[in-house]
Write an enzyme that holds these catalytic residues in place. Structure first.
Site, short mmCIF file in Angstrom:
data_model
loop_
_atom_site.label_atom_id
_atom_site.label_comp_id
_atom_site.label_asym_id
_atom_site.label_seq_id
_atom_site.Cartn_x
_atom_site.Cartn_y
_atom_site.Cartn_z
N HIS A 10 0.62 -0.74 0.37
CA HIS A 10 0.20 -0.13 0.10
C HIS A 10 0.66 1.40 0.46
O HIS A 10 1.72 1.02 0.81
CB HIS A 10 -1.01 0.31 0.87
CG HIS A 10 -1.62 -1.06 1.36
ND1 HIS A 10 -1.48 -2.52 1.76
CD2 HIS A 10 -3.57 -1.29 1.56
CE1 HIS A 10 -3.17 -2.73 1.67
NE2 HIS A 10 -3.38 -2.03 1.05
N HIS A 181 -10.35 -6.32 2.39
CA HIS A 181 -8.65 -6.19 2.03
C HIS A 181 -8.50 -5.95 3.39
O HIS A 181 -9.12 -5.92 4.90
CB HIS A 181 -8.83 -5.08 1.08
CG HIS A 181 -9.47 -4.14 0.74
ND1 HIS A 181 -8.95 -2.61 1.68
CD2 HIS A 181 -11.35 -3.50 0.72
CE1 HIS A 181 -10.27 -1.89 2.20
NE2 HIS A 181 -11.21 -2.67 1.64
#
Length: 330
Positions: A10, A181
């Site tokens: 991320h 997620h």
């Protein structure tokens, strides 16, 4: 044949740790960086992984070092691996610098080592690299693993059996294009105190690969199920689910509306993420809508559903219709 390494995260964490690895070990061949940025959706990330793999030789095995189990980089890497069964791939999460250095070392020391051996050595080294000073802060290793014994009912519970008060508890209902997620697994699930995650989507319920990825992305101690909207409606009226505390995930507001119109009692809907696509307008940095979406939210409002616009639990709540009005969706 060799091993290609993909560092995935991320944000730009993967870029930073790649640079750190180069400072310590020197520049390396067959290393690709995949970053998942706030303005991107799952399909963008999926494309990044496929582009990265294309940079390697056709017979290279692929090692993915990802930041977080059940996070979007892990989920999309798993999707790519599932779609390429003839390509040897391994995914390791918990990305840290000792892990990356060990991956480089394994490739250098034994060019012929298979990805299974390399992965096993990397996992050990990455765990051993986590240490504390003063040393007494380091946990004492248990000599025997503690085993949890789960007593489960054998066989189906007869229809009509009332468990608890006979009502499914919906601790949180959320609209999220990405469904299950990292943010959902590590933040919303514990915050909601849910013991079961239910992904309600006709589309995903017909996709065996996506169902498998969602189930394996569930956090420890929490089961994940993927069901069509009709099954969620049935479960909400089934007294056998009286002791279930659920986190419901919808891919679209339209799916949420179908559930509510079918009798699923949702008082508040968390609006977390709606990916951008052609014809949609950005409402904020994670929500993108068109007129159909706005009309759907208006129908939900007319059915007495309130809205909680937050990406993660620590965010401050935003007013959905103020955001829509400012975006001037046409």
């Amino acid at each position: 044949m060799g091993i290609g390494i993909i560092i995935a995260s991320h944000g730009k964490f993967a870029e930073g740790i790649h640079q750190s690895g180069s400072m310590i070990f020197g520049e390396q061949e067959k290393v690709q960086v995949v970053t998942f940025m706030p303005n991107e959706g799952p399909d963008d990330l999926y494309g990044h992984f496929n582009n990265a793999i294309q940079q390697f030789d056709a017979d290279d095995e692929i090692l993915v070092l990802a930041d977080l189990w059940s996070g979007s980089p892990f989920n999309q890497a798993s999707r790519v691996a599932g779609e390429n069964p003839d390509r040897k791939m391994a995914i390791i999460t918990g990305l840290n610098l000792p892990m990356l250095i060990q991956a480089y070392t394994e490739r250098l020391m034994d060019a012929g080592a298979g990805i299974e051996q390399v992965a096993a050595n990397i996992i050990k080294e990455s765990k051993d690299g986590i240490k504390a000073l003063p040393e007494d802060l380091n946990p004492v290793e248990e000599t025997a693993a503690t085993e949890k014994v789960v007593n489960a009912l054998q066989g189906a519970i007869p229809a009509g059996t009332v468990i608890g008060d006979g009502k499914l508890k919906i601790n949180l209902a959320r609209v999220d294009t990405r469904l299950l997620h990292g943010q959902v697994a590590t933040a919303w699930t514990p915050a909601s105190k849910a013991d079961r995650i239910i992904v309600a989507s006709d589309e995903v319920a017909q996709d065996d690969l996506r169902k498998q990825l969602i189930k394996q992305a569930a956090p420890g101690g929490v089961k994940a199920n993927v069901v069509p909207i009709s099954k969620l409606i049935e479960a909400s009226k089934d007294p056998r689910f009286g002791n279930t505390h659920a986190l419901i995930l919808f891919q679209t507001p339209q799916d949420a509306l179908r559930a509510v119109e079918g009798g699923v009692e949702i008082n508040e809907l968390n609006v977390g993420s709606m990916a951008h696509s052609t014809g949609k307008t950005m409402v904020n940095n994670v929500l993108s809508m068109d007129k159909e979406d706005v009309a759907t939210f208006e129908k939900l409002r007319d059915l007495s559903v309130t809205f909680d616009v937050r990406k993660v639990p620590n965010d401050s709540k935003k007013n959905l219709f103020e955001l829509i009005q400012k975006a001037n969706i046409k």
